[in-house]
Design a protein around this motif. Structure first.
Motif, mmCIF file in Angstrom:
data_model
loop_
_atom_site.group_PDB
_atom_site.id
_atom_site.type_symbol
_atom_site.label_atom_id
_atom_site.label_comp_id
_atom_site.label_asym_id
_atom_site.label_seq_id
_atom_site.Cartn_x
_atom_site.Cartn_y
_atom_site.Cartn_z
ATOM 1 N N ARG A 405 -1.784 47.970 -18.250
ATOM 2 C CA ARG A 405 -0.994 48.190 -16.948
ATOM 3 C C ARG A 405 0.118 49.228 -17.415
ATOM 4 O O ARG A 405 0.315 50.121 -16.297
ATOM 5 N N ILE A 406 0.681 49.705 -18.659
ATOM 6 C CA ILE A 406 1.429 50.584 -19.140
ATOM 7 C C ILE A 406 0.663 52.000 -19.069
ATOM 8 O O ILE A 406 0.995 53.091 -18.731
ATOM 9 N N PRO A 409 -1.908 52.844 -15.356
ATOM 10 C CA PRO A 409 -1.708 51.839 -14.156
ATOM 11 C C PRO A 409 -2.762 52.040 -12.969
ATOM 12 O O PRO A 409 -2.772 51.333 -12.058
ATOM 13 N N LYS A 416 -5.806 40.745 -10.488
ATOM 14 C CA LYS A 416 -4.803 41.036 -11.048
ATOM 15 C C LYS A 416 -4.237 39.687 -11.585
ATOM 16 O O LYS A 416 -4.147 38.619 -10.983
#
Length: 468
Positions: A405-406, A409, A416
């Protein structure tokens, strides 16, 4: 790969791989570590929360990487080939194969309930403490038989999986219902009367029996150690649900059906586990749970519920349960080793499918090594050591959800994680607490398994040296 597994098949694989012999056995040791019905249920609830949280988190990765190999593929894609290999190394050396061996031995031991001659006969071979028994031979026959059946195509494997999983779910529900209707003298109030106080009694061995020596009240620090030790049993009984990710390449619409099967399967199984423990607490007093004959509280409870017929009923149930569990583990595990071989990290012979479109040679490699572990008798010690590592790899994979996610993205995420980042953080916090407490209080459960995984490093370097 052909898409031969539907949502129902995938869910049956999740549930069938989870429900083996653990739920019928581990509550005895858990009670010896905790001494209270409140704490027994609490540890199972904690395990349920972390298991379902992990399944929900894995769903995001399964939708992003919907191909065979599952957890191995996720770890490799996120953290690189070396980390993926170390997971695969642990899976082949003991996690998957050792679990197959242990569950097959449980099948053999409960079969010996119905055929006492299996237990009573002399060992086929004995040298010092090493011996080969007919129970071991039966376990190996079951492993090789299910390996052979699975080489004949996914259709055969999924038929067996659905049949045996449905049978054991129905049987478990029956035990749960009768466990409340047919018990005349409920022990529930007695078992819950200890409240949140913790007690321990590890007993003493007299011949082949473990007998109580007297319960000792424990303080909060020792109780934390008791919780960690108890969770070794509940966690081990609740793993293997990720096996469905290993066969993602053979599931219809894997981007949706893999996550659905994991969440649905783990939720149903954990509810069943909780209810089975309610039955133990209702049917048996504290000593009867903690010091059940040969650590089999399910047999003791079944005797109370059904009388003398109870041992036969429970033996048949465990035979059905373990047989279906072995089939699920055999079906799924070989797909990981095939994927590793395609990446140049396993024997290249494991790459090809046979005419039935299944990785036959990978199946036989897995089956033969599992048989060796069953013959050696060392699978039990290995699995005690590896529970810590299983959770460690779960944590690495769940952390991968946050990491991606980081770092990425913008990558497409067909599914999700529900309540992100709370859900993965719940697993990471509980998993971290479990690992730290084990390192602190029960180091014998941690460092040997960790060393076993690290032994994969020189193997990885050797393989890559050969590939250069």
């Amino acid at each position: 790969m052909q898409k031969k597994l539907k949502l129902w098949d995938a869910t049956m694989l999740v549930m069938g791989s989870m429900i083996g012999s653990g739920i019928f056995i581990v509550s005895s040791d858990m009670m010896r570590n905790l001494g209270s019905g409140y704490w027994l249920i609490t540890v199972w609830v904690i395990t349920a929360i972390m298991t379902i949280a992990a399944a929900i988190s894995y769903g995001e990765l399964s939708a992003m990487f919907p191909k065979a190999g599952g957890q191995y593929t996720y770890i490799t894609e996120i953290f690189g080939k070396m980390t993926g290999f170390l997971y695969g190394w642990g899976l082949f050396t003991v996690i998957q194969t050792g679990t197959i061996a242990a569950v097959a031995m449980a099948f053999g031991k409960f079969t010996a309930y119905l055929i006492p001659a299996l237990n009573n006969s002399d060992p086929i071979f004995q040298s010092g403490t090493f011996r080969i028994t007919w129970v071991q031979i039966l376990a190996i026959v079951v492993i090789l038989l299910l390996t052979y059946i699975n080489t004949k195509g996914v259709k055969n494997g999924k038929f067996l999986q659905n049949l045996f999983t449905a049978s054991k779910i129905i049987a478990l529900i029956g035990i749960i219902v009768f466990g409340f209707l047919f018990v005349k003298d409920s022990q529930w109030a007695s078992n819950m009367s200890f409240g949140w106080n913790g007690f321990q009694d590890f007993g003493k061995e007299v011949g082949n029996d473990l007998l109580p020596t007297g319960w000792k009240s424990i303080g909060s620090i020792t109780l934390l150690g008791g919780i960690a030790a108890a969770m070794v049993g509940s966690v081990f009984s609740s793993v293997a649900w990720e096996n469905v990710t290993f066969v993602s390449g053979e599931i219809e619409n894997p981007k949706k059906n893999v996550v659905k099967s994991m969440v649905l399967g783990t939720t149903v199984v954990m509810v069943l586990y909780l209810l089975v423990n309610f039955v133990y607490l209702n049917a048996l007093e504290r000593d009867a749970i903690a010091f059940a004959d040969k650590n089999r509280p399910a047999v003791a409870a079944s005797e109370v519920i059904f009388g003398n017929l109870g041992t036969v009923i429970m033996a048949v149930l465990v035979m059905i349960s373990t047989f279906g569990c072995i089939n699920g583990l055999v079906l799924a595990g070989a797909r990981v080793f095939q994927t590793m071989a395609k990446d140049g990290l396993f024997f290249k012979q494991a790459i090809d499918n046979n005419r039935n479109d299944v990785p036959e040679k990978s199946l036989w490699m897995q089956g033969i090594w599992a048989s060796v572990l069953a013959l050696s008798g060392q699978y039990g010690d290995l699995l005690d050591m590896i529970s810590f590592v299983i959770v460690l790899f779960y944590m690495i994979t769940v952390f991968g959800v946050i990491y991606l996610r980081i770092k990425k993205p913008g990558i497409e995420r067909p599914y999700k994680t529900w309540l992100y980042p709370v859900t993965p953080l719940i697993y990471l916090i509980i998993g971290m607490a479990f690992c730290v407490l084990l390192i602190w209080f029960k180091p014998q459960y941690t460092w040997p398994g960790f060393i076993l995984i690290l032994l994969g490093l020189p193997v990885y370097w050797f393989i890559n040296r050969k590939n250069v």
